[in-house]
Enzyme design. Structure first.
Site, PDB file in Angstrom:
ATOM      1  N   GLU A   1       0.884  -1.172   0.000  1.00  0.00           N
ATOM      2  CA  GLU A   1       0.000   0.000   0.000  1.00  0.00           C
ATOM      3  C   GLU A   1       0.908   1.205   0.000  1.00  0.00           C
ATOM      4  O   GLU A   1       1.597   1.468   0.989  1.00  0.00           O
ATOM      5  CB  GLU A   1      -0.874   0.005   1.272  1.00  0.00           C
ATOM      6  CG  GLU A   1      -1.843  -1.146   1.376  1.00  0.00           C
ATOM      7  CD  GLU A   1      -2.903  -1.116   0.295  1.00  0.00           C
ATOM      8  OE1 GLU A   1      -3.102  -0.055  -0.335  1.00  0.00           O
ATOM      9  OE2 GLU A   1      -3.518  -2.158   0.059  1.00  0.00           O
TER      10      GLU A   1
ATOM     11  N   CYS B   1      -1.934   9.441   2.927  1.00  0.00           N
ATOM     12  CA  CYS B   1      -1.769   8.877   1.584  1.00  0.00           C
ATOM     13  C   CYS B   1      -2.991   9.111   0.706  1.00  0.00           C
ATOM     14  O   CYS B   1      -2.884   9.259  -0.502  1.00  0.00           O
ATOM     15  CB  CYS B   1      -1.472   7.386   1.680  1.00  0.00           C
ATOM     16  SG  CYS B   1      -2.733   6.494   2.621  1.00  0.00           S
TER      17      CYS B   1
HETATM   18  P1  NAD Z   1       8.968   4.317   4.110  1.00  0.00           P
HETATM   19  O1  NAD Z   1       8.823   3.510   2.873  1.00  0.00           O
HETATM   20  O2  NAD Z   1      10.146   5.192   4.252  1.00  0.00           O
HETATM   21  O3  NAD Z   1       8.973   3.386   5.410  1.00  0.00           O
HETATM   22  C1  NAD Z   1       7.914   2.494   5.681  1.00  0.00           C
HETATM   23  C2  NAD Z   1       8.417   1.351   6.535  1.00  0.00           C
HETATM   24  O4  NAD Z   1       9.360   0.594   5.788  1.00  0.00           O
HETATM   25  C3  NAD Z   1       9.136   1.776   7.820  1.00  0.00           C
HETATM   26  O5  NAD Z   1       8.779   0.901   8.873  1.00  0.00           O
HETATM   27  C4  NAD Z   1      10.600   1.594   7.460  1.00  0.00           C
HETATM   28  O6  NAD Z   1      11.403   1.340   8.584  1.00  0.00           O
HETATM   29  C5  NAD Z   1      10.523   0.367   6.580  1.00  0.00           C
HETATM   30  N1  NAD Z   1      11.659   0.191   5.657  1.00  0.00           N
HETATM   31  C6  NAD Z   1      12.425   1.133   5.087  1.00  0.00           C
HETATM   32  N2  NAD Z   1      13.369   0.562   4.296  1.00  0.00           N
HETATM   33  C7  NAD Z   1      13.184  -0.779   4.370  1.00  0.00           C
HETATM   34  C8  NAD Z   1      13.822  -1.898   3.762  1.00  0.00           C
HETATM   35  N3  NAD Z   1      14.845  -1.757   2.920  1.00  0.00           N
HETATM   36  N4  NAD Z   1      13.354  -3.131   4.055  1.00  0.00           N
HETATM   37  C9  NAD Z   1      12.310  -3.300   4.885  1.00  0.00           C
HETATM   38  N5  NAD Z   1      11.675  -2.275   5.500  1.00  0.00           N
HETATM   39  C10 NAD Z   1      12.094  -1.022   5.233  1.00  0.00           C
HETATM   40  O7  NAD Z   1       7.621   5.156   4.227  1.00  0.00           O
HETATM   41  P2  NAD Z   1       7.243   6.242   5.317  1.00  0.00           P
HETATM   42  O8  NAD Z   1       7.981   7.504   5.002  1.00  0.00           O
HETATM   43  O9  NAD Z   1       7.329   5.652   6.672  1.00  0.00           O
HETATM   44  O10 NAD Z   1       5.686   6.449   4.999  1.00  0.00           O
HETATM   45  C11 NAD Z   1       5.187   7.371   4.096  1.00  0.00           C
HETATM   46  C12 NAD Z   1       4.739   6.688   2.833  1.00  0.00           C
HETATM   47  O11 NAD Z   1       3.740   5.704   3.129  1.00  0.00           O
HETATM   48  C13 NAD Z   1       4.052   7.657   1.887  1.00  0.00           C
HETATM   49  O12 NAD Z   1       4.440   7.368   0.561  1.00  0.00           O
HETATM   50  C14 NAD Z   1       2.572   7.347   2.075  1.00  0.00           C
HETATM   51  O13 NAD Z   1       1.726   7.709   1.012  1.00  0.00           O
HETATM   52  C15 NAD Z   1       2.620   5.872   2.271  1.00  0.00           C
HETATM   53  N6  NAD Z   1       1.387   5.393   2.914  1.00  0.00           N
HETATM   54  C16 NAD Z   1       0.516   4.636   2.166  1.00  0.00           C
HETATM   55  C17 NAD Z   1      -0.677   4.199   2.728  1.00  0.00           C
HETATM   56  C18 NAD Z   1      -1.656   3.362   1.945  1.00  0.00           C
HETATM   57  O14 NAD Z   1      -2.534   2.780   2.564  1.00  0.00           O
HETATM   58  N7  NAD Z   1      -1.539   3.273   0.639  1.00  0.00           N
HETATM   59  C19 NAD Z   1      -0.960   4.524   4.052  1.00  0.00           C
HETATM   60  C20 NAD Z   1      -0.052   5.294   4.773  1.00  0.00           C
HETATM   61  C21 NAD Z   1       1.134   5.719   4.190  1.00  0.00           C
END
Ligand code: NAD
Length: 487
Positions: free
Chosen positions: A258, A291
């Site tokens: 997502e 999001c």
């Molecule tokens: P992010 O991708 O930076 O991090 C998300 C999670 O992934 C964190 O827990 C992080 O520690 C982990 N992560 C980072 N690198 C990783 C790796 N290499 N391997 C495994 N895990 C890893 O995102 P963010 O900045 O925390 O969140 C914001 C983003 O999330 C925005 O793009 C937003 O639109 C999206 N979002 C989407 C929804 C949806 O339902 N579609 C809901 C909320 C947020």
């Protein structure tokens, strides 16, 4: 049980990992700070998991799966309902910890989102009990479709709306009979720790529910590359999804994502303009760290000025402040780094010749970014095409319905769209033409939890919600018995 704890505004929060029913520390820690008082120093030092932590968590989840996966749906539902009750009972503590950790509005958390977290567990507990196996006769065979629990599932969540989003992803995995390893975001790790503690009280067997804290590129990457993991479900950015998707492919593990959005909010001249303008100004909610937000305002040219007059009135009335105050409507941003990234988009827009209509600056005495509206020079401007994830909206006009649909569908994202119109026929016509996983007409955010949830394009892979998430977490088996072959 020996566990390190932090005092978060009077709420005692565990700051270690929960692995196999035991609280386990790490040699290293990372700090989390409160966006409400950044300069006050760390709120907590949280265990920083590494490859060995990930390995231990997957081993514990594999053992936990043997027990939890063998529970009947009714037994699983009982434990999940107990967890939901405990969430409700601890709503004040969860709300406060989340507010201090990532600045979510405290009243909104307490009255709305914590309850939604409990509802996520209740909804999936009820769905798993109500599920009936499909059964039919064909070709001299009696056929059944069985949903088998798949194994340990890794659940990785982002920092925005951390509690609600985590429960939304954890509930279907657990209902399906999978054990889970939750890795929350490092910018907002605390509500996940309170949730993990409640799972122990609710009676999840050891190893069914594991929490691993740490940095995404470290322990997150180690978790998703472990070949014993059988499902990966991720919410976050498209950039991270690419890394996780590669790891999932290496081990041939089903993966849902997502991801980000760049939703249009389309206003037709025949709509209730004040309702549309009010909703548009409310896209600054949560400082735009949503999001699903409709961040591209597309307004029919003939009503642009009237719409803007109303939009300005609603936007001017928004109250920026401390998330603990019930009068505050717009909270500070989560982290100075993120605020600066948002400002970077605005500065590049200025340099690109886009017109900053309101805002465009960061507050000095708090982590607020002033709600910003930009009229882009063209539809190709970065602020139109890229997710900013802050309180920054763009304003464009369109001439007719075809033009509106063309603009609405013109980014690589496809998570959500919002349409305002007074015509039912137009609502259906335009709604059907939009390339988005979720389309709201004359409303926003409200939805039935059994409906599919997810995005098109780079907004995601797969669908959550109702049976869609349960099917993802199951291995489907078709069982066939030859008619009249046995008593
Ligand atoms: P992010 O991708 O930076 O991090 C998300 C999670 O992934 C964190 O827990 C992080 O520690 C982990 N992560 C980072 N690198 C990783 C790796 N290499 N391997 C495994 N895990 C890893 O995102 P963010 O900045 O925390 O969140 C914001 C983003 O999330 C925005 O793009 C937003 O639109 C999206 N979002 C989407 C929804 C949806 O339902 N579609 C809901 C909320 C947020």
């Amino acid at each position: 049980m020996n566990v390190r704890r932090a005092d978060i505004g009077g709420v005692s929060v565990p700051v270690d990992h929960l692995i196999g029913g035991e609280w386990v520390g790490s040699d290293e820690t990372f700090e989390t700070r409160s966006p409400l008082d950044w300069d006050a120093g760390p709120l907590a030092h949280v265990a920083r998991g590494d490859a060995a932590t990930a390995e231990a968590a997957v081993n514990a989840a594999a053992a936990g799966f043997e027990v939890w996966g063998s529970f009947s749906p009714v037994q699983r539902a009982e434990v999940m309902h107990r967890l939901a009750d405990l969430i409700d009972e601890n709503a004040d503590e969860i709300a406060l910890a989340e507010t201090l950790d990532m600045a979510f509005l405290q009243e909104s958390m307490r009255l709305r989102l914590v309850g939604r977290g409990a509802l996520n567990f209740r909804t999936y507990a009820d769905l798993i009990v109500a599920h009936e196996e499909r059964e039919w006769d064909a070709k001299n065979l009696h056929n059944w479709v069985q949903r088998m629990p798949a194994g340990p599932a890794v659940v990785i969540t982002p920092w925005n709306a951390p509690f609600m989003l985590s429960t939304w992803k954890l509930a279907p995995a657990l209902a399906a009979g999978n054990s889970v390893i939750h890795k929350p975001a490092e910018w907002s790790p605390l509500s996940a720790a309170l949730l993990a503690e409640l799972t122990v009280e609710a009676g999840f067997p050891a190893g069914a529910y594991n929490l691993v804290q740490g940095i995404g590129e470290e322990v997150g990457a180690a978790l998703v590359s472990n070949p014993r993991v059988r499902r990966i479900t991720f919410t976050g950015s498209p950039a991270t999804a690419k890394h996780i998707g590669r790891a999932a492919a290496d081990n041939i593990v089903p993966f849902t994502a997502e991801l980000g959005g760049k939703g249009p909010l389309v206003v037709f001249a025949d709509s209730d303009l004040d309702a549309a303008a009010h909703r548009a100004a409310w896209q600054f909610d949560d400082s735009g760290q949503v999001c699903l937000a409709g961040t591209r305002l597309l307004v029919e040219a003939s009503v642009r000025d009237e719409f803007m007059e109303r939009f300005d009135a609603h936007a001017d009335a928004l109250v920026l402040g401390d998330s603990r105050e019930s009068t505050t409507q717009i909270a500070p941003m989560v982290h100075p780094e993120h605020r600066d990234a948002v400002h970077g988009f605005v500065e590049r827009a200025r340099a690109n010749g886009d017109r900053i209509v309101r805002g465009g600056w960061a507050h000095e005495d708090s982590l607020h970014y002033e709600p910003t509206l930009i009229e882009p020079r063209s539809n190709e401007s970065e602020v139109v095409q890229q997710e900013i994830f802050g309180p920054v909206l763009t304003l464009q006009t369109f001439d007719d319905e075809a033009d509106a649909i063309r603009l609405a569908n013109s980014t690589a994202y496809g998570l959500s769209a919002i349409v305002f119109t007074g015509s039912r026929e137009r609502a259906e016509r335009v709604g059907r033409s939009l390339r988005a996983g979720l389309v709201w007409v004359n409303t926003f955010l409200v939805r039935d939890l059994t409906a599919p949830f997810g995005g098109c394009g780079i907004s995601g892979i797969g669908r959550e919600g109702g049976d869609h998430a349960l099917e993802f977490h199951a291995d489907l088996k078709t069982l066939m018995i030859l008619d009249d072959s046995c008593d």
